[in-house]
Write a protein that holds these residues in place. Structure first.
Motif, short mmCIF file in Angstrom:
data_model
loop_
_atom_site.label_atom_id
_atom_site.label_comp_id
_atom_site.label_asym_id
_atom_site.label_seq_id
_atom_site.Cartn_x
_atom_site.Cartn_y
_atom_site.Cartn_z
N GLN A 197 -9.56 7.35 0.30
CA GLN A 197 -9.82 8.61 0.97
C GLN A 197 -10.90 8.45 2.06
O GLN A 197 -11.34 9.70 2.75
CB GLN A 197 -9.76 9.74 0.00
CG GLN A 197 -8.76 9.80 -1.00
CD GLN A 197 -9.07 10.71 -2.13
OE1 GLN A 197 -10.07 10.97 -2.47
NE2 GLN A 197 -7.99 10.91 -2.97
N GLY A 198 -11.83 7.73 2.15
CA GLY A 198 -12.70 7.56 3.03
C GLY A 198 -14.09 8.07 2.46
O GLY A 198 -14.76 8.59 3.12
N LEU A 199 -14.22 8.43 1.01
CA LEU A 199 -15.12 8.85 0.54
C LEU A 199 -16.73 7.83 0.10
O LEU A 199 -17.44 8.57 -0.01
CB LEU A 199 -14.90 9.81 -0.77
CG LEU A 199 -13.68 10.73 -0.65
CD1 LEU A 199 -13.16 11.15 -2.16
CD2 LEU A 199 -14.11 11.91 0.14
N ARG A 200 -16.20 6.73 0.31
CA ARG A 200 -17.46 6.01 0.30
C ARG A 200 -17.56 5.19 1.43
O ARG A 200 -16.95 4.68 2.27
CB ARG A 200 -16.89 5.01 -1.06
CG ARG A 200 -16.95 5.82 -2.30
CD ARG A 200 -16.72 4.95 -3.56
NE ARG A 200 -16.30 3.43 -3.41
CZ ARG A 200 -17.03 2.58 -3.90
NH1 ARG A 200 -18.22 2.75 -4.77
NH2 ARG A 200 -16.86 1.29 -3.74
N PHE A 258 -11.11 -1.56 -1.10
CA PHE A 258 -9.92 -0.97 -1.70
C PHE A 258 -9.09 -1.98 -2.64
O PHE A 258 -8.54 -1.95 -3.67
CB PHE A 258 -9.07 -0.28 -0.82
CG PHE A 258 -7.60 0.07 -1.32
CD1 PHE A 258 -7.47 1.49 -2.03
CD2 PHE A 258 -6.35 -0.48 -1.18
CE1 PHE A 258 -6.22 1.65 -2.93
CE2 PHE A 258 -5.23 -0.07 -1.87
CZ PHE A 258 -5.43 0.98 -2.61
N PHE A 259 -8.49 -3.07 -1.69
CA PHE A 259 -7.82 -3.92 -2.40
C PHE A 259 -8.54 -4.72 -3.52
O PHE A 259 -8.02 -4.89 -4.56
CB PHE A 259 -7.35 -5.28 -1.34
CG PHE A 259 -6.41 -6.13 -1.83
CD1 PHE A 259 -5.11 -5.79 -2.07
CD2 PHE A 259 -6.64 -7.51 -1.82
CE1 PHE A 259 -4.25 -6.76 -2.52
CE2 PHE A 259 -6.06 -8.38 -2.40
CZ PHE A 259 -4.78 -8.22 -2.99
N GLU A 290 -12.79 3.94 -7.77
CA GLU A 290 -13.38 3.61 -6.66
C GLU A 290 -12.61 3.29 -5.71
O GLU A 290 -12.61 3.49 -4.32
CB GLU A 290 -14.31 2.36 -6.96
CG GLU A 290 -15.47 2.72 -7.50
CD GLU A 290 -16.56 1.47 -8.19
OE1 GLU A 290 -16.25 0.49 -7.59
OE2 GLU A 290 -17.46 1.47 -8.95
N ALA A 291 -11.24 2.62 -5.97
CA ALA A 291 -10.09 2.19 -5.05
C ALA A 291 -9.69 3.56 -4.21
O ALA A 291 -9.54 3.54 -2.89
CB ALA A 291 -9.05 1.54 -5.59
N MET A 292 -9.59 4.51 -5.02
CA MET A 292 -9.09 5.70 -4.53
C MET A 292 -10.17 6.51 -3.50
O MET A 292 -9.58 7.01 -2.41
CB MET A 292 -8.61 6.73 -5.51
CG MET A 292 -7.43 6.39 -6.53
SD MET A 292 -5.95 6.10 -5.58
CE MET A 292 -5.84 4.56 -5.37
N SER A 295 -9.07 -5.94 -9.31
CA SER A 295 -9.94 -5.93 -10.56
C SER A 295 -9.41 -4.96 -11.57
O SER A 295 -9.63 -5.39 -12.58
CB SER A 295 -11.38 -5.55 -10.00
OG SER A 295 -12.20 -5.57 -11.11
N GLY A 296 -9.07 -3.83 -11.25
CA GLY A 296 -8.51 -2.93 -12.35
C GLY A 296 -7.22 -3.35 -12.94
O GLY A 296 -7.04 -3.33 -14.14
N THR A 297 -6.44 -4.19 -12.22
CA THR A 297 -5.08 -4.54 -12.66
C THR A 297 -5.47 -5.74 -13.55
O THR A 297 -4.64 -5.74 -14.82
CB THR A 297 -4.01 -5.18 -11.38
OG1 THR A 297 -3.82 -4.07 -10.66
CG2 THR A 297 -3.03 -5.44 -11.89
N VAL A 298 -6.16 -6.71 -13.31
CA VAL A 298 -6.71 -7.88 -14.08
C VAL A 298 -7.36 -7.10 -15.36
O VAL A 298 -7.16 -7.63 -16.58
CB VAL A 298 -7.68 -8.70 -13.26
CG1 VAL A 298 -8.23 -9.59 -14.30
CG2 VAL A 298 -6.88 -9.49 -12.14
#
Length: 59
Positions: A56-59, A3-4, A50-52, A9-12
């Motif tokens: 949510q525990g989907l991955r 998650f983190f 992917e973080a979401m 990565s998305g923010t960068v």
């Protein structure tokens, strides 16, 4: 990635979007296709998605 790391990565990737825009300007001037901003933002949104899923525990 977790998650983190996906959020970081998305923010960068969002932060470097202006660099991608400058690259697109150069590509257009050289007669090439301008797709750097689109691919950068899409990749960022994929990371946030992917973080979401991780949260949510989907991955």
């Amino acid at each position: 990635m977790g998650f983190f790391s996906n959020v970081v990565s998305g923010t960068v990737k969002l932060a470097i979007t202006p660099v991608a825009a400058a690259r697109d300007v150069v590509n257009v001037a050289q007669g090439k296709e301008a797709d750097a901003v689109k691919s950068t933002i899409q990749s960022s949104m994929d990371d946030f998605g992917e973080a979401m899923e991780d949260m949510q525990g989907l991955r």
